[in-house]
Design an enzyme around this catalytic site. Structure first.
Site, mmCIF file in Angstrom:
data_model
loop_
_atom_site.group_PDB
_atom_site.id
_atom_site.type_symbol
_atom_site.label_atom_id
_atom_site.label_comp_id
_atom_site.label_asym_id
_atom_site.label_seq_id
_atom_site.Cartn_x
_atom_site.Cartn_y
_atom_site.Cartn_z
ATOM 1 N N GLY A 1 0.707 -1.134 0.111
ATOM 2 C CA GLY A 1 0.018 0.111 0.066
ATOM 3 C C GLY A 1 0.809 1.377 -0.090
ATOM 4 N N ASN B 1 1.675 2.985 -2.571
ATOM 5 C CA ASN B 1 1.081 4.068 -3.595
ATOM 6 C C ASN B 1 -0.128 4.579 -2.852
ATOM 7 O OD1 ASN B 1 2.392 4.241 -6.551
ATOM 8 N ND2 ASN B 1 2.807 2.256 -5.925
ATOM 9 N N ASN C 1 -4.708 2.282 -13.369
ATOM 10 C CA ASN C 1 -3.777 1.408 -12.668
ATOM 11 C C ASN C 1 -2.396 1.977 -12.855
ATOM 12 O OD1 ASN C 1 -2.920 -0.991 -11.439
ATOM 13 N ND2 ASN C 1 -2.177 -1.642 -13.697
ATOM 14 N N HIS D 1 1.756 0.906 -13.241
ATOM 15 C CA HIS D 1 2.319 -0.300 -13.582
ATOM 16 C C HIS D 1 3.904 0.066 -13.660
ATOM 17 C CE1 HIS D 1 3.286 -4.345 -15.300
ATOM 18 N NE2 HIS D 1 4.114 -3.814 -16.001
ATOM 19 N N SER E 1 4.053 3.386 -15.599
ATOM 20 C CA SER E 1 2.933 3.934 -16.355
ATOM 21 C C SER E 1 1.587 3.976 -15.601
ATOM 22 C CB SER E 1 2.951 3.121 -17.381
ATOM 23 O OG SER E 1 3.997 2.661 -18.158
ATOM 24 N N ASP F 1 -2.454 -5.023 -18.230
ATOM 25 C CA ASP F 1 -1.560 -3.876 -18.247
ATOM 26 C C ASP F 1 -1.577 -3.352 -19.627
ATOM 27 O OD1 ASP F 1 -1.033 -4.177 -15.571
ATOM 28 O OD2 ASP F 1 0.508 -5.501 -16.285
ATOM 29 N N ALA G 1 9.245 7.130 -8.185
ATOM 30 C CA ALA G 1 8.499 7.775 -9.398
ATOM 31 C C ALA G 1 7.014 7.541 -9.276
ATOM 32 C CB ALA G 1 9.381 7.270 -10.829
#
Ligand code: GRF
Length: 192
Positions: free
Chosen positions: A14, A16, A111, A113, A140, A149, A177
């Site tokens: 988690g 993100n 999403n 990735h 991405s 994806d 990033a």
């Protein structure tokens, strides 16, 4: 103005989700996390949600390994709709979504990735990038469709692959990033 209502789905740590909730708390992202859903019991993402006071739920996925059982996916739709979620944010959610979710949230599921798609879809893509000898990798954000994806790319961020990188060091650099990019992309939806 009304804040963009988010539903965040994950299976793991988690980080993100934490980055997104932190930006909201800091007043830098005009959104509101309505619900966090995990398909793994005791997933870290559920603790992240609790840290930020966001309603959270463990949804037992059923008997399949890579997708939700259809009745479970319908329950997921119901939970998100009940919470009036406008944008579904996948943050390390390790299952492919099917028709119930795709039909309920058209172009409203995104999403993140850890590769520069269309290169290296699927799992452990940072390892794939390293093994392929890439000099640049990254992450991405894309719309979710029925493939893996494969949906339309919304934004990407590059990171260098450095001499001496291990899978772990490259993944860690990509995650830094990710934590910057994902809130930025969500902000675009909030402004739209
Ligand atoms: C991230 O690397 C993301 O790109 C991938 O799964 C990972 C989730 O990490 N889809 P976390 O749970 O957000 O820490």
């Amino acid at each position: 103005m009304k804040k963009l209502a988010l539903g965040i789905l994950g299976s793991g740590t988690g980080s993100n989700c934490r980055a997104i909730l932190e930006q909201i708390r800091a007043g830098k992202l005009d959104a509101e996390a309505r619900l966090v859903v995990a398909d793994t019991f005791n997933a870290g993402i559920l603790n992240v949600a609790r840290d930020y006071g966001v309603p959270n739920v463990y949804l037992p996925p059923g008997k399949f390994r890579t997708r939700l059982e259809p009745n479970v996916e319908m329950e997921l739709v119901r939970l998100l709709q009940e919470a009036s979620v406008e944008l579904v944010v996948l943050a390390g959610f390790m299952r492919v979504l099917k028709e119930p979710m795709l039909a309920a949230f058209p172009r409203r599921i995104i999403n993140i990735h850890p590769s520069l798609l269309p290169k290296f879809p699927g799992i452990e893509s940072w390892k794939q990038a390293l093994e392929a000898g890439e000099k640049v990798s990254g992450c991405s954000v894309h719309f979710v469709d029925a493939g893996i994806d494969s949906g339309e790319i919304i934004a990407q961020r590059e990171v260098p692959v450095l001499a001496g990188d291990t899978a772990e060091s490259l993944h860690a650099r990509i995650q830094v990033a990710e934590h910057a990019l994902y809130p930025e992309v969500i902000a675009q939806f909030a402004d739209a």
